[in-house]
Design an enzyme around this catalytic site. Structure first.
Site, PDB file in Angstrom:
ATOM      1  CG  MET A   1      -1.959  -1.116   1.205  1.00  0.00           C
ATOM      2  SD  MET A   1      -2.920  -1.194  -0.321  1.00  0.00           S
ATOM      3  CE  MET A   1      -3.881   0.298  -0.204  1.00  0.00           C
TER       4      MET A   1
ATOM      5  CG  ASP B   1       6.372  -6.929  -2.734  1.00  0.00           C
ATOM      6  OD1 ASP B   1       5.966  -5.933  -2.101  1.00  0.00           O
ATOM      7  OD2 ASP B   1       6.114  -8.112  -2.397  1.00  0.00           O
TER       8      ASP B   1
ATOM      9  NE  ARG C   1      -0.443  -0.106  14.903  1.00  0.00           N
ATOM     10  CZ  ARG C   1      -0.737   0.696  15.923  1.00  0.00           C
ATOM     11  NH1 ARG C   1      -1.011   0.196  17.109  1.00  0.00           N
ATOM     12  NH2 ARG C   1      -0.749   2.015  15.763  1.00  0.00           N
TER      13      ARG C   1
ATOM     14  CB  THR D   1       9.533  -1.740   7.860  1.00  0.00           C
ATOM     15  OG1 THR D   1       9.528  -1.791   6.440  1.00  0.00           O
ATOM     16  CG2 THR D   1       9.034  -3.056   8.423  1.00  0.00           C
TER      17      THR D   1
ATOM     18  CG  HIS E   1       6.022   5.766  14.647  1.00  0.00           C
ATOM     19  ND1 HIS E   1       5.163   6.831  14.534  1.00  0.00           N
ATOM     20  CD2 HIS E   1       5.496   4.781  13.867  1.00  0.00           C
ATOM     21  CE1 HIS E   1       4.171   6.511  13.713  1.00  0.00           C
ATOM     22  NE2 HIS E   1       4.353   5.265  13.304  1.00  0.00           N
TER      23      HIS E   1
HETATM   24  N1  LIG Z   1       6.810   4.523  10.033  1.00  0.00           N
HETATM   25  C1  LIG Z   1       5.536   4.859   9.883  1.00  0.00           C
HETATM   26  O1  LIG Z   1       5.129   5.962  10.245  1.00  0.00           O
HETATM   27  C2  LIG Z   1       4.596   3.887   9.229  1.00  0.00           C
HETATM   28  C3  LIG Z   1       3.366   4.330   8.716  1.00  0.00           C
HETATM   29  C4  LIG Z   1       2.538   3.392   8.108  1.00  0.00           C
HETATM   30  C5  LIG Z   1       2.934   2.061   7.990  1.00  0.00           C
HETATM   31  N2  LIG Z   1       4.131   1.684   8.481  1.00  0.00           N
HETATM   32  C6  LIG Z   1       4.632   0.313   8.327  1.00  0.00           C
HETATM   33  O2  LIG Z   1       5.080   0.147   6.983  1.00  0.00           O
HETATM   34  C7  LIG Z   1       5.045  -1.233   6.642  1.00  0.00           C
HETATM   35  C8  LIG Z   1       4.373  -1.419   5.279  1.00  0.00           C
HETATM   36  O3  LIG Z   1       3.032  -0.996   5.314  1.00  0.00           O
HETATM   37  P1  LIG Z   1       2.092  -1.232   4.035  1.00  0.00           P
HETATM   38  O4  LIG Z   1       0.767  -0.665   4.383  1.00  0.00           O
HETATM   39  O5  LIG Z   1       2.762  -0.783   2.790  1.00  0.00           O
HETATM   40  O6  LIG Z   1       2.013  -2.825   4.052  1.00  0.00           O
HETATM   41  P2  LIG Z   1       1.629  -3.814   2.849  1.00  0.00           P
HETATM   42  O7  LIG Z   1       1.334  -5.127   3.468  1.00  0.00           O
HETATM   43  O8  LIG Z   1       0.595  -3.194   1.993  1.00  0.00           O
HETATM   44  O9  LIG Z   1       2.976  -3.909   1.994  1.00  0.00           O
HETATM   45  C9  LIG Z   1       4.121  -4.536   2.470  1.00  0.00           C
HETATM   46  C10 LIG Z   1       4.781  -5.208   1.293  1.00  0.00           C
HETATM   47  O10 LIG Z   1       5.996  -5.796   1.745  1.00  0.00           O
HETATM   48  C11 LIG Z   1       6.196  -6.964   0.974  1.00  0.00           C
HETATM   49  N3  LIG Z   1       7.177  -7.822   1.625  1.00  0.00           N
HETATM   50  C12 LIG Z   1       7.008  -8.682   2.668  1.00  0.00           C
HETATM   51  N4  LIG Z   1       8.172  -9.304   2.951  1.00  0.00           N
HETATM   52  C13 LIG Z   1       9.091  -8.828   2.076  1.00  0.00           C
HETATM   53  C14 LIG Z   1      10.460  -9.074   1.871  1.00  0.00           C
HETATM   54  N5  LIG Z   1      11.128  -9.959   2.622  1.00  0.00           N
HETATM   55  N6  LIG Z   1      11.086  -8.411   0.882  1.00  0.00           N
HETATM   56  C15 LIG Z   1      10.428  -7.523   0.113  1.00  0.00           C
HETATM   57  N7  LIG Z   1       9.117  -7.253   0.252  1.00  0.00           N
HETATM   58  C16 LIG Z   1       8.456  -7.895   1.218  1.00  0.00           C
HETATM   59  C17 LIG Z   1       4.812  -7.576   0.886  1.00  0.00           C
HETATM   60  O11 LIG Z   1       4.728  -8.513  -0.171  1.00  0.00           O
HETATM   61  C18 LIG Z   1       3.943  -6.342   0.676  1.00  0.00           C
HETATM   62  O12 LIG Z   1       3.718  -6.090  -0.696  1.00  0.00           O
HETATM   63  C19 LIG Z   1       4.361  -1.921   7.820  1.00  0.00           C
HETATM   64  O13 LIG Z   1       5.329  -2.498   8.680  1.00  0.00           O
HETATM   65  C20 LIG Z   1       3.640  -0.781   8.528  1.00  0.00           C
HETATM   66  O14 LIG Z   1       3.421  -1.042   9.911  1.00  0.00           O
HETATM   67  C21 LIG Z   1       4.969   2.560   9.120  1.00  0.00           C
HETATM   68  O1  LIG Z   2      -0.136   2.616  13.179  1.00  0.00           O
HETATM   69  C1  LIG Z   2       0.456   1.836  12.444  1.00  0.00           C
HETATM   70  O2  LIG Z   2       0.563   0.626  12.672  1.00  0.00           O
HETATM   71  C2  LIG Z   2       1.038   2.352  11.155  1.00  0.00           C
HETATM   72  C3  LIG Z   2       1.865   3.578  11.337  1.00  0.00           C
HETATM   73  O3  LIG Z   2       2.871   3.411  12.292  1.00  0.00           O
HETATM   74  C4  LIG Z   2       1.050   4.813  11.592  1.00  0.00           C
HETATM   75  O4  LIG Z   2       1.348   5.533  12.534  1.00  0.00           O
HETATM   76  O5  LIG Z   2       0.121   5.069  10.814  1.00  0.00           O
END
Ligand SMILES: NC(=O)c1ccc[n+]([C@@H]2O[C@H](COP(=O)([O-])OP(=O)(O)OC[C@H]3O[C@@H](n4cnc5c(N)ncnc54)[C@H](O)[C@@H]3O)[C@@H](O)[C@H]2O)c1
Ligand SMILES: O=C(O)C[C@H](O)C(=O)O
Length: 322
Positions: free
Chosen positions: A13, A34, A83, A120, A176
């Site tokens: 996403m 990916d 999560r 991540t 965070h």
């Molecule tokens: N830091 C922040 O503020 C913040 C904000 C939002 C989300 N996040 C985190 O970001 C991460 C991704 O969120 P998302 O919504 O894009 O998730 P998502 O599930 O939509 O996408 C994650 C992608 O990672 C891929 N993936 C899994 N294992 C892999 C690997 N070993 N190598 C390469 N690709 C791999 C999956 O196939 C998937 O397409 C999550 O851990 C989420 O908690 C952090």
């Molecule tokens: O809350 C989450 O798990 C995703 C991210 O860290 C956020 O703050 O949106």
């Protein structure tokens, strides 16, 4: 001059949204990586087919081969798992620490000169582990969270005052998680700090306290609403802001997870959120802001929460022990 190369590790996403923004803003050529090759290739092709409509030129490539990120200027990492409602971000280490290890090895081998932005979760521990596993210079490895957390704080404040989001500035320090520290004293509307706005009766202390609490739990609010996934538009916009500051040497001062070396409350060797100058050399400066006693206590509470997650990571991956 050749275009910049932007490698997006994780094409879910946030990864897909990052690719969309990077292409629309013509930030450079984009490689979407990916483990699911079809996801990466499908999104890259879909965006390539959108480009004639929005009229911008970038090459977009989908791949599951790290060799394709060779020479990337910027790598943004979203590989891993989000999560689910009711979970804490720290519960993701079981899955995401192993993912980060693979990603670190891929970047170390193929794009060791890149500016690396980790998204991540659990963010502060994952960016710390990424830097350790990869051995890249700490000034070239940062985490995205503070830009997102302060954007949430800014939005809630602008909504409270009925004013433009552009005139609200805010800073969030610390890890965070729910212990993050939105800094009321350093948050302003047109340069006027929040405590003065309370005195001016624009709002009340109780309403500001409620906004601070909503900011701390902002990620969970979206996770609860979506039901299956977490925020992606605001996180992607936030990481692009950081990437642009590096690529254009803008020297923006943005709240990022950076490896501290004593600048705030004497904390060293740990990645946590702090205001940092991002320019062509990566993290060029960390603001050594002075905290009042209560702010310092909140910050140290947040640091402790990050330390606990890092201790669990060290148990899982002994090579992370010093
Ligand atoms: N830091 C922040 O503020 C913040 C904000 C939002 C989300 N996040 C985190 O970001 C991460 C991704 O969120 P998302 O919504 O894009 O998730 P998502 O599930 O939509 O996408 C994650 C992608 O990672 C891929 N993936 C899994 N294992 C892999 C690997 N070993 N190598 C390469 N690709 C791999 C999956 O196939 C998937 O397409 C999550 O851990 C989420 O908690 C952090
Ligand atoms: O809350 C989450 O798990 C995703 C991210 O860290 C956020 O703050 O949106």
């Amino acid at each position: 001059m050749a275009r910049a190369k932007i490698a997006l590790i994780g094409a879910g996403m946030i990864g897909g949204t990052l690719a969309h923004i990077a292409a629309r803003e013509e930030l450079g050529d984009v490689v979407l990586f990916d483990i699911f090759e079809g996801t990466a290739k499908g999104k890259a092709l879909d965006l390539s087919e959108a480009a004639p409509v929005f009229g911008k030129d970038s090459n977009l490539k989908g791949t599951n081969d790290y060799a394709d990120i060779a020479g990337a200027d910027v790598c943004i990492i979203t590989a891993g798992f989000p999560r689910k409602p009711g979970m804490d971000r720290s519960e993701l280490i079981g899955k995401n620490l192993g993912v980060i290890k693979q990603v670190a090895e891929g970047i170390k081998e193929h794009a060791p000169k890149a500016f690396v932005i980790c998204i991540t979760n659990p963010l502060d521990a994952m960016v710390w582990a990424l830097q350790k596993f990869s051995g890249l210079q700490p000034r070239k490895v940062v985490g995205m969270a503070g830009v997102l957390d302060s954007a949430r704080f800014r939005y809630f404040l602008a909504d409270e005052f009925g004013c433009s989001v552009e005139d609200v500035h805010a800073s969030v320090l610390g890890g965070h998680g729910d212990t993050m520290v939105p800094l009321v004293r350093y948050s302003t509307v047109n340069g006027v700090p929040l405590p003065d706005l309370i005195k001016m009766k624009w709002t009340t202390q109780e309403r500001v306290d409620a906004i601070v609490e909503r900011t701390r739990k902002g990620g969970g609010e979206i996770v609860g609403l979506l039901g299956n996934g977490s925020a992606f538009y605001a996180p992607a916009e936030s990481a692009i802001e950081m990437a642009k500051s590096y690529l254009r040497d803008k020297k923006r001062i943005l709240p990022c997870a950076v490896r501290l070396s004593g600048q705030i409350a004497g904390v060293r060797g740990l990645y946590v959120g702090a205001p940092a100058m991002i320019g062509a050399r990566g993290v060029e400066k960390v603001m050594n802001i002075r905290l009042k006693q209560d702010e310092r206590e909140m910050f140290m509470n947040s640091v402790e929460a990050v330390e606990k997650i890092i201790a669990d990571c060290k148990e899982m991956e002994p090579e992370l022990k010093d």
